[in-house]
Structures are given as structure tokens and as C-alpha cells.
Design a protein around this motif. Structure first.
Motif, PDB file in Angstrom:
ATOM      1  N   THR A  94       0.874  -1.119  -0.108  1.00 43.70           N
ATOM      2  CA  THR A  94      -0.221   0.015   0.433  1.00 43.70           C
ATOM      3  C   THR A  94       0.802   1.721   0.279  1.00 43.70           C
ATOM      4  N   VAL A  95       0.718   2.345  -1.168  1.00 40.30           N
ATOM      5  CA  VAL A  95       1.753   3.054  -1.017  1.00 40.30           C
ATOM      6  C   VAL A  95       0.913   4.549  -0.941  1.00 40.30           C
ATOM      7  N   SER A  96       1.740   5.521  -0.515  1.00 38.10           N
ATOM      8  CA  SER A  96       0.581   6.925  -0.021  1.00 38.10           C
ATOM      9  C   SER A  96       1.298   7.639  -1.428  1.00 38.10           C
ATOM     10  N   CYS A  97      -0.080   8.246  -1.812  1.00 38.46           N
ATOM     11  CA  CYS A  97       0.107   9.030  -3.332  1.00 38.46           C
ATOM     12  C   CYS A  97       1.466  10.219  -2.933  1.00 38.46           C
ATOM     13  N   ARG A  98       2.156  10.862  -3.838  1.00 40.72           N
ATOM     14  CA  ARG A  98       2.680  11.748  -3.302  1.00 40.72           C
ATOM     15  C   ARG A  98       2.090  13.208  -2.803  1.00 40.72           C
ATOM     16  N   GLY A  99       2.699  13.690  -1.286  1.00 37.63           N
ATOM     17  CA  GLY A  99       2.015  14.759  -0.744  1.00 37.63           C
ATOM     18  C   GLY A  99       0.986  14.373   0.008  1.00 37.63           C
ATOM     19  N   THR A 100       1.458  12.727   0.373  1.00 36.88           N
ATOM     20  CA  THR A 100       0.145  12.055   1.221  1.00 36.88           C
ATOM     21  C   THR A 100       0.498  11.067   2.674  1.00 36.88           C
ATOM     22  N   PHE A 101       0.060  11.615   3.733  1.00 37.70           N
ATOM     23  CA  PHE A 101       0.666  10.929   5.299  1.00 37.70           C
ATOM     24  C   PHE A 101       2.078  10.334   4.393  1.00 37.70           C
ATOM     25  N   GLY A 102       3.434  11.450   4.794  1.00 39.09           N
ATOM     26  CA  GLY A 102       4.667  10.868   4.440  1.00 39.09           C
ATOM     27  C   GLY A 102       5.278  11.166   3.548  1.00 39.09           C
ATOM     28  N   SER A 103       4.683  11.298   2.111  1.00 41.20           N
ATOM     29  CA  SER A 103       5.463  10.940   0.899  1.00 41.20           C
ATOM     30  C   SER A 103       5.871  11.998  -0.091  1.00 41.20           C
ATOM     31  N   ASP A 104       6.490  12.706   0.022  1.00 39.87           N
ATOM     32  CA  ASP A 104       7.179  13.295  -0.750  1.00 39.87           C
ATOM     33  C   ASP A 104       6.223  14.190  -1.443  1.00 39.87           C
ATOM     34  N   GLY A 105       6.950  15.823  -1.674  1.00 41.28           N
ATOM     35  CA  GLY A 105       6.397  16.532  -2.624  1.00 41.28           C
ATOM     36  C   GLY A 105       4.643  17.261  -2.327  1.00 41.28           C
ATOM     37  N   ASP A 106       4.220  18.209  -3.518  1.00 43.79           N
ATOM     38  CA  ASP A 106       2.698  18.395  -3.025  1.00 43.79           C
ATOM     39  C   ASP A 106       1.485  17.424  -3.918  1.00 43.79           C
ATOM     40  N   PHE A 107       0.522  17.035  -3.012  1.00 40.31           N
ATOM     41  CA  PHE A 107      -0.748  16.329  -3.536  1.00 40.31           C
ATOM     42  C   PHE A 107      -1.033  17.139  -4.095  1.00 40.31           C
ATOM     43  N   ARG A 108      -1.571  17.198  -5.495  1.00 48.90           N
ATOM     44  CA  ARG A 108      -1.801  17.698  -6.695  1.00 48.90           C
ATOM     45  C   ARG A 108      -2.890  16.348  -7.241  1.00 48.90           C
ATOM     46  N   ALA A 109      -4.320  16.339  -7.259  1.00 49.76           N
ATOM     47  CA  ALA A 109      -5.012  14.782  -7.965  1.00 49.76           C
ATOM     48  C   ALA A 109      -4.495  14.767  -9.365  1.00 49.76           C
ATOM     49  N   MET A 110      -4.669  13.443  -9.557  1.00 48.15           N
ATOM     50  CA  MET A 110      -4.460  12.933 -10.382  1.00 48.15           C
ATOM     51  C   MET A 110      -3.238  13.356 -11.976  1.00 48.15           C
ATOM     52  N   ARG A 111      -2.012  14.159 -11.260  1.00 49.58           N
ATOM     53  CA  ARG A 111      -1.073  14.909 -11.613  1.00 49.58           C
ATOM     54  C   ARG A 111       0.075  13.644 -12.127  1.00 49.58           C
ATOM     55  N   HIS A 112       0.406  13.389 -11.132  1.00 49.21           N
ATOM     56  CA  HIS A 112       1.476  11.713 -10.926  1.00 49.21           C
ATOM     57  C   HIS A 112       1.743  10.829 -11.063  1.00 49.21           C
ATOM     58  N   GLU A 113       0.461  10.550 -11.033  1.00 50.24           N
ATOM     59  CA  GLU A 113      -0.508   9.196 -10.804  1.00 50.24           C
ATOM     60  C   GLU A 113       0.349   8.207 -12.471  1.00 50.24           C
ATOM     61  N   ARG A 114       0.490   8.836 -13.406  1.00 46.57           N
ATOM     62  CA  ARG A 114       1.448   7.946 -14.050  1.00 46.57           C
ATOM     63  C   ARG A 114       2.854   7.497 -13.550  1.00 46.57           C
ATOM     64  N   GLU A 115       3.254   8.209 -13.447  1.00 45.23           N
ATOM     65  CA  GLU A 115       4.471   8.081 -13.505  1.00 45.23           C
ATOM     66  C   GLU A 115       4.756   8.142 -12.219  1.00 45.23           C
ATOM     67  N   ASP A 116       4.577   8.095 -10.963  1.00 43.34           N
ATOM     68  CA  ASP A 116       5.071   7.790  -9.400  1.00 43.34           C
ATOM     69  C   ASP A 116       4.808   6.281  -9.883  1.00 43.34           C
ATOM     70  N   GLY A 117       3.566   5.592 -10.706  1.00 41.46           N
ATOM     71  CA  GLY A 117       2.854   4.576 -10.298  1.00 41.46           C
ATOM     72  C   GLY A 117       4.246   3.291 -10.976  1.00 41.46           C
ATOM     73  N   LEU A 118       4.670   3.976 -12.289  1.00 41.04           N
ATOM     74  CA  LEU A 118       5.362   3.524 -13.207  1.00 41.04           C
ATOM     75  C   LEU A 118       7.073   3.462 -11.657  1.00 41.04           C
ATOM     76  N   SER A 119       7.225   4.592 -11.573  1.00 38.19           N
ATOM     77  CA  SER A 119       8.603   3.816 -10.418  1.00 38.19           C
ATOM     78  C   SER A 119       8.287   3.359  -9.033  1.00 38.19           C
ATOM     79  N   THR A 120       6.661   3.073  -8.832  1.00 38.14           N
ATOM     80  CA  THR A 120       7.133   1.978  -7.517  1.00 38.14           C
ATOM     81  C   THR A 120       6.609   0.894  -8.155  1.00 38.14           C
ATOM     82  N   LEU A 121       6.372   0.347  -9.701  1.00 37.29           N
ATOM     83  CA  LEU A 121       6.688  -0.849 -10.362  1.00 37.29           C
ATOM     84  C   LEU A 121       7.973  -1.314 -10.310  1.00 37.29           C
TER      85      LEU A 121
END
Length: 552
Positions: A94-121
């Protein structure tokens, strides 16, 4: 690996979740958890994650479920994804999206999910415990799946998106129409979710009145400040950029749905806010020849039945794909038919075998098969100072969602009601529902809300499906409204009812009638609306009447 969780409280939670959601039996109650794992992203940020797994040898060689969420890695998510899936023999990240609950950066809804998801994999592929991958999750968690699905590496073997779509919030951003309740409510929720005690505040309804009051703020551009004390980026982005704006190009993954080769099991609900988009995603997959399945239940967005379905498919169908074993048989389409409360299997959506049947609005509030030779229009006034309220139907939160008794709403002077005679036989409606309404208004802009209801022998009127469109009237104007799809049987002895009004607030922001940008309007103007129903202007609802029952 983490430390085995032998705590009695955790075991009790596991049993409770199993019983509430009617999950398959656990294969173990002994699980491990590693918290706050650090995942590097492509641009040097760090995401925090938890890793759940069955304890000991049971963790060897089993699939890994990836859940990416902006809502935190503790509390309900621990129970519903981490613990529940680990108890059923799976690794869970279970991975916290960017800018939420301790993950770095600012949470911008829908903005970083592709690149962060590929980084996770990429990070996951280097972990010694990781095996083939399943993607799963609901709502925003489903969107994080679509964000990477077209580019998914080979270790991703299946995905189970639930009450979601490949373009998520863009579904609510039709030009000139603003879904206030969902967009402001979600903005406030995500803006405040990390405050201490926020979960209990939400459960107790603390702060709800302030948000409800803020929905009446004019101009709309100030509503987030009224609710939060400051502007919120996502709310402002939605107000200023509709779904056709190139601004959203990188966040809209619907153009790549046909490129997804991973097997997909989509779980939807007849009263879900993303239903229409989710059905379109499924149709695109099927048209591209992909391995795609669809389940639609009698659920709304936060319904536990839908959550049970997504977890069940993750443990069974998706995990089998990841293990390389034969998955349980699933029909291409499985629909819960309301009214008769039964599941039926079909080969496609919408199912073949239905014929559009026109039910015409008629004088005196009648609804009948034939047109009316001539009749004066039926008129009403819409007053944004006392707007037609929204009631039931698709809502982000569970409170007040789904089918409810509409009689109080139908008694209002600003709601027109057209009702059929008592049915002498069942009427099965499965597929896309459309209304064609001829109207005239004395303002340059108005809204048209159309709702289909089922009225039982006692007069109780339950909403089945509906939608609202913005209208720029030009004399007598024909307006087409695509109501949300449905599968429903109007039983013999019941009646079919159609509501026509000019708003559903706060689900939709009020149309003030001036025709200008809705987020800037401040002047409240009453609108007089005439609804025509004669031979030259045959207002009607078109029901996909299903003529035969398939074996299921």
C-alpha cells in the motif's frame, strides 16, 4: 520481513471484515507488516509504503497486490487491503500518493499518478519477496491503476478497478455544468484528511454543515475558501478547466484504454458517480479485443457490497492470473437486475435483445405510449434562491445515496411529474436510457434534470436513474438527456414515473440563468420554463425494453 501480527485486536478486525464483506475464508491469521518503506520516484522524491504478507513460508512465491492511495496507510485501508488480502495468501504493497501521509511533494490530484506508479513498479521488481503483480482498488485507487495500465510492465498480470474510470474527475466537468457536491466535498476531504482526529470528525459529521453552507456560496469560485478558509488547487482547477480543456491532457487516460492488454475485471454500481465512464472504458476494451469483464451491482460509491466484490475478485480471479493458474469462470458481463433482485449474465454491454420504447409526457401529468395531437405546455418556475434539492442517487458519500422515496421531492411546485397507468405486465429495462424534452425558457440559460422512478402499489416512488444537462434555449428547443444506464424491472402493478425539473442542488451547482461563466455569476434570477408535449414536440423518455431473458 516485518514482525508477525499476533495481536488479538488485529485478528478480531480480520474476522469482522470477513463477516461484514462476506469474504472467502482466510488462509491464515498470522501476517507480517513492514511500515514506511521508502520508494524513490523518477524525479528524486520518496513515497512511503507498507508491505503486508502472510507470515513464514506462506509468503513464498505468492503474488503481490499493489494499492496506491491518497488516503493513508492505516485504519480502514489496513483492514480492507493490507490485512484482509495478506490473510488470504498475498503480499500487499500500500503506497501513499505523492504529498500525502508522509510521501514527499505536494498532492495535486491526478497529476503524478502515471510516473509515480511506474516508479513504484520499478522499485517493486527489485524486491526479493515480489512476484507477479495485481493492481486493485476503488475510486481514486482505481484511477491510479488506469494511469499506468497502458504502459504496465510484464509482471502486472491483472487489474480490478472498482467505481472509477480512466479519466476520474473529468466526468464531472462538462462545459457549463458543475457537480458541486462531489467536487467541493472531495476537495475539503482531501485538504483536511491529515488533521488529527479527522476520521472521527468525519464519522460524527463534524464540519458537515460548514461544507453544506459553502455550497451556496456565490460566486462559486469562493466556495472552497468558505469551507476551508483558503483556496484549494484541485477545486480551482475544476472550476476553471472543463473536461475539453487541454489542461487535463496528461490526466485523461481514456484515450489509451484500448491499448491496455492486462486482463481487467471492472466492478461498478448502478448508483455510482462514475458508472457511465466505467461502462465506456469496458466497451473500449471489448472493442479492442481485450480480456475484459464487467460486474454491475445495486451499489453506490461507498457501498460495502461493491467493496466485497472487488476484494473477492482480487483474491480469486486476479490472483489466479498472477499465479498462472486457471482463473474462476467469469461471464463477460454480470448485471444485478433491480426490481426482481437477481443476477444475470450477458455477452456484452449494452446487451442485445432490447428495443427502444417511447413513453411520452402527456397533459395532466400522464405518461403514455402514444403522442398527444395537441396540448398546451406544462409550465413551472425555477428559483435559484430556493433551488430544487437533490435527493438520493449517485453520491460520493454513502449518506443519503442510492434509491430513496421521492414523494416529498415530487410534491414541489418546481418538479413536474408524469406517471403511467398501472402496468398490467412487467416492463424490463436494461441498457442506456434517454429522454427527449422540448422546452422553452425566458432566460438565456437553464438546466434540465430528468429522473426515472418506479412507483409501487403504495405510491412509494424510488429513483432509478437520472442526469442533468445545461441548456441554452433558442425558442422551443429539443433537449436530449442521457440518463445513467440501468437494469431494472418495473413490476406488474407498479407505475413508471418521469420527473422533469431545472436543478438538483447541491449535487449540481445552481444555474443562475444569465448564460455567463457559472463560477463568476452572483445574481439570482427566476426562470420560467415551459415543457411541451404535443405531436410537433413529442417529449418522451426512451426505455431500452428488454424482450427476452438470457440464461444466467
Amino acid at each position: 520481513m516485518g514482525t508477525p501480527r499476533f495481536d488479538l485486536a488485529g485478528r478480531a478486525i480480520g474476522l469482522l471484515v470477513q463477516r461484514l464483506l462476506k469474504l472467502p475464508p482466510a488462509t491464515t491469521r498470522d501476517v507480517t507488516v513492514e511500515r514506511d518503506l521508502r520508494i524513490p520516484t523518477h524525479d528524486g522524491q520518496t513515497l512511503l509504503a507498507n508491505h503486508w504478507a502472510p507470515a513464514g513460508e506462506a509468503a513464498s512465491g505468492v503474488p503481490t497486490v499493489v494499492v496506491r492511495t491518497p488516503y493513508g496507510r492505516t485504519g480502514p485501508l489496513d483492514w480492507l487491503y493490507g490485512r484482509a488480502l495478506a490473510e488470504r495468501g498475498l503480499h500487499v504493497l500500500t503506497v501513499s500518493c505523492r504529498g500525502t501521509f508522509g510521501s514527499d511533494g505536494d498532492f495535486r490530484a491526478m497529476r503524478h499518478e502515471r510516473e509515480d506508479g511506474l516508479s513504484t513498479l520499478r522499485w517493486l521488481a527489485a524486491q526479493p519477496w515480489a512476484n507477479d503483480v495485481v493492481l486493485t482498488g476503488s475510486s481514486y485507487l482505481g484511477y491510479t491503476q488506469w494511469a499506468i495500465a497502458a504502459d504496465a510492465p510484464v509482471q502486472v498480470k491483472a487489474m480490478v478497478p472498482h467505481v472509477t474510470s480512466a479519466r476520474l474527475a473529468l466526468a464531472f466537468l462538462r462545459p457549463g455544468r458543475f457537480e458541486m457536491e462531489t467536487l467541493l466535498g472531495w476537495s475539503v476531504s482531501t485538504a483536511t484528511q491529515e488533521r488529527r482526529g479527522n476520521l472521527w470528525r468525519a464519522l460524527l459529521g463534524i464540519g458537515r454543515k460548514r461544507v453544506q453552507d459553502a455550497m451556496s456560496t456565490l460566486p462559486l469560485v469562493d466556495a472552497d475558501t468558505a469551507a476551508l478558509g483558503h483556496a484549494w488547487p484541485f477545486y480551482q482547477e475544476c472550476l476553471h478547466h472543463d473536461q475539453n480543456d487541454p489542461y487535463w491532457k496528461n490526466e485523461d487516460h481514456s484515450p489509451t484504454v484500448g491499448d491496455v492488454t492486462v486482463p481487467v475485471s471492472s466492478i461498478a454500481g448502478w448508483y455510482d458517480i462514475f458508472l457511465a465512464d466505467q461502462l465506456r472504458d469496458f466497451q473500449v476494451l471489448r472493442a479492442a479485443g481485450r480480456d475484459a469483464h464487467l460486474t454491475v451491482g445495486p451499489w453506490w460509491h461507498a457501498h460495502t457490497g461493491g467493496m466485497a466484490a472487488v476484494l473477492g475478485d482480487t483474491v480469486g480471479w486476479a490472483a489466479a492470473h498472477a499465479r498462472g493458474t486457471e482463473p474462476p469462470r467469469k461471464p463477460p458481463v454480470r448485471l444485478f437486475v433491480m426490481g426482481v433482485d437477481e443476477w444475470r449474465d450477458f455477452d456484452e454491454w449494452p446487451p442485445t435483445g432490447s428495443t427502444p420504447q417511447r413513453w411520452h409526457l402527456a397533459p395532466g401529468g400522464a405518461l403514455r405510449a402514444g403522442t398527444n395531437p395537441s396540448s398546451p405546455p406544462t409550465s413551472f418556475l425555477y428559483d435559484p434562491a430556493h433551488p430544487t434539492p437533490s435527493l438520493g442517487g449517485p453520491k460520493l458519500e454513502a449518506r443519503g445515496a442510492g434509491p430513496v422515496d421521492n414523494r416529498e421531492l415530487e410534491a414541489r411546485h418546481d418538479v413536474l411529474v408524469f406517471t403511467s397507468d398501472v402496468l398490467d405486465a412487467d416492463v424490463e429495462v436494461i441498457g442506456e436510457v434517454t429522454a427527449e424534452v422540448w422546452l422553452r425558457a425566458d432566460r438565456p440559460s437553464c438546466d434540465l434534470f430528468v429522473r426515472l422512478c418506479d412507483v409501487d402499489e403504495r405510491g412509494k416512488s424510488l429513483n432509478i436513474c437520472d442526469d442533468l444537462v445545461k441548456v441554452a434555449p433558442d425558442g422551443i428547443t429539443k433537449v436530449t438527456v442521457d440518463l445513467s444506464p440501468t437494469a431494472h424491472v418495473f413490476r406488474r402493478g407498479h407505475r413508471i414515473r418521469v420527473q422533469v425539473s431545472a436543478g438538483a442542488f447541491p449535487r449540481f451547482a445552481r444555474n443562475l440563468g444569465d448564460g455567463g461563466p457559472p463560477h463568476k455569476a452572483t445574481e439570482l434570477r427566476t426562470t420560467a420554463i415551459d415543457v411541451f408535449h404535443d405531436a410537433d414536440h413529442p417529449s418522451a423518455v426512451l426505455l431500452p425494453r428488454f424482450l427476452s431473458r438470457p440464461a444466467g
